[in-house]
Scaffold this active site. Structure first.
Site: not given
Ligand code: F6P
Length: 525
Positions: A204, A210, A265-266, A351, A382, A491
């Site tokens: 965005k 990254e 963003g999410r 977030e 398990h 960040k």
């Protein structure tokens, strides 16, 4: 005391919880033969059974009162009408417009034509890619598409592409790269052919370290093998609200898909961030996904709180967190295809509502988002279910179960049997009078969400359900669910430390732990 914890509904809930704590789930079921029916709810392709929560009718009535007192219906109206409810960033929250068929106004301007135009461009791109018309620098058809993005630009498309893999159309293979660790990209590119590999850079902001690092590495990989040429830009598309940023990477304007600052963003998988989903299952499937979300939006907007599925999920969370003391919630989809759903929800929920300051800037005096975690059942059984059944914490669980998904009936039945066995064991425990180590205490709450089919429509509803659940919680907890200042700070800090790790940058002024660790990390041998 905050306004919330002082409020009549909150106080009444606290008192009611004390009364209910003496009653077991087994007793609640025994006292009401139609409990499962009364404490479940259907909306479109989803059925929510919340009868295994430690609630009675009075608890649910008081919880709905809490939502009414927090003016949840008013908040819902404000979101849909484009109010600037993301107050710390001065933005509207209009991801619902990405799947709306009716006009959606932002400061008097209908955003739907722009949304539609972007979707048309998506359709053309997807058609090209699926029909071999997307070509690289040397004219060969693209065989592999790598989505480079992180957070909301990765988790949603990654989760949904996997969830829809049974609907996969013949076409390029899809890959996802998120981590700044070069190993992620390197492992992905290993074995791929540069001339037929294409990159979608989804960001965005187009400032995320990254993603920019990985995009630069991808470009360098192409350059090293195909030579530097203008044709390399044919290997890139971008999805962003920062067009100049994407242009700087050399992405051609016709391959830059828009995103808007009114989409968090999410919450962005409904935009061109969802391209990998459309590339997996086709654009028609993507439209069905939007349709499923739209159906959930309609339900959310128009259904009274007592029968409103996202509101109920939110209220049950508040009950578990604020009145029963739960600090985490496990999400267990009984589906390999939905394996990435817990990871997706981690960002969406934590977030959004992992905050200790309310929207007015006051520190809260109540718990907010719990830790979300989980994995696909049955492997999870398990691994960590022992703790769910006999550990010292009572951890609420969301079980997600698929009705029919095209696999053999026997296999589907095995998944269903396991999921139901787990929720029953959590709720009702196991009496073992002569073997204390075999006792399961029970009274451990869970919700069961049943999807008739794992198809695009049901998935759209499922994701929108959780989006709105998070929204209702934010309204009640009085949080701004749409900023992420904690992440932003991390960040920025990494940005200031990076030069100190690379070179011999000044470390004075740093705390002694960071300083010492930097010194050790600088050691080359
Ligand atoms: O994790 C913080 C965050 O800002 C998320 O909200 C977002 O989804 C992610 O980073 C990626 O951001 P962008 O899409 O701008 O690269």
């Amino acid at each position: 005391m905050s306004r919330l914890t002082r409020s009549p509904a909150w106080q009444a809930l606290a008192a009611h919880q004390k009364r209910l704590s003496a009653v077991t789930l087994a007793q609640l079921f025994a006292a009401d033969v139609s409990r499962a029916e009364r404490f479940s709810l259907e909306s479109g392709d989803l059925l929510l059974d919340y009868s295994k929560h430690r609630v009675d009718a009075e608890a649910m009535r008081l919880l709905a009162e809490l939502a009414a007192q927090a003016q949840v219906p008013n908040w819902i109206a404000r979101m849909f009408s484009g109010d600037l409810i993301n107050n710390t960033e001065g933005r509207a929250v209009l991801h619902v417009a990405l799947r709306s068929k009716s006009p959606a106004f932002l400061e008097g301007h209908d955003v739907i034509p722009a949304v539609r135009a972007a979707r048309e461009r998506m359709r053309r791109f997807v058609d090209e890619a699926l029909h071999g018309a997307l070509k690289g620098a040397d004219g060969r058809a693209i065989t592999d598409i790598v989505n480079i993005g992180i957070g909301g630009s990765d988790l949603g498309p990654r989760m949904l592409s996997r969830a829809l893999r049974k609907f996969r159309k013949p076409g390029p293979r899809l890959h996802f790269v998120a981590n700044i660790d070069p190993a992620d990209l390197e492992a992905t590119l290993d074995g791929l052919t540069p001339g037929t590999t294409f990159f979608i850079v989804a960001s965005k902001t187009f400032t995320t370290a990254e993603t920019l690092d990985n995009a630069a590495r991808a470009r360098a990989w192409l350059e090293a093998r195909l030579g530097k040429s203008a044709g390399l830009s044919r290997h890139f598309a971008a999805v962003t609200a920062n067009v100049p940023g994407a242009a700087e990477l050399g992405v051609p304007p016709e391959r830059i898909f828009p995103l808007w600052d009114w989409v968090g963003g999410r919450y962005s998988v409904w935009s061109a961030v969802g391209l990998p989903v459309a590339l997996t299952a086709g654009m028609d499937a993507f439209e069905e996904l939007l349709e499923g979300a739209r159906a959930m939006d309609a339900h959310f907007r128009s259904t009274p709180l007592e029968r409103n599925m996202p509101a109920l999920l939110a209220l049950l969370e508040i009950w578990c967190v604020n009145f029963l003391g739960a600090q985490s919630r496990a999400v267990i989809p009984y589906s390999e295809d939905l394996r990435d759903f817990p990871a997706y929800l981690q960002q969406l929920e934590m977030e959004s509502n992992g905050k200790c300051v309310d929207r007015d800037g006051n520190e809260v005096d109540y718990a907010t988002a719990p830790v979300i975690w989980g994995a696909a059942g049955t492997p999870s059984q398990h691994s960590f279910h022992q703790l769910l059944h006999q550990g010292t914490q009572r951890i609420p669980v969301d079980f997600i179960v698929i009705g029919q998904d095209g696999t053999s009936t026997a296999a589907q039945a095995a998944l269903g049997a396991n999921a139901l066995a787990q929720s029953a064991a959590l709720a009702f425990g196991n009496a073992a009078p002569d073997a204390p180590h075999k006792v399961l205490p029970g009274d451990r709450p869970s919700s069961t969400l049943l999807l008739k089919h794992l198809n695009p429509r049901a998935l759209g509803s499922l994701v929108a359900l959780y989006e709105h659940k998070v929204f209702v919680e934010g309204a009640i907890w009085n949080l701004n669910s749409f900023d992420q200042w904690g992440v932003e700070h991390g960040k920025n800090l990494a940005r200031t430390l990076l030069p100190r790790l690379i070179g011999s940058g000044e470390v004075a002024g740093l705390d002694s732990s960071t300083r010492t660790l930097i010194a050790r990390l600088r050691e080359r041998d």
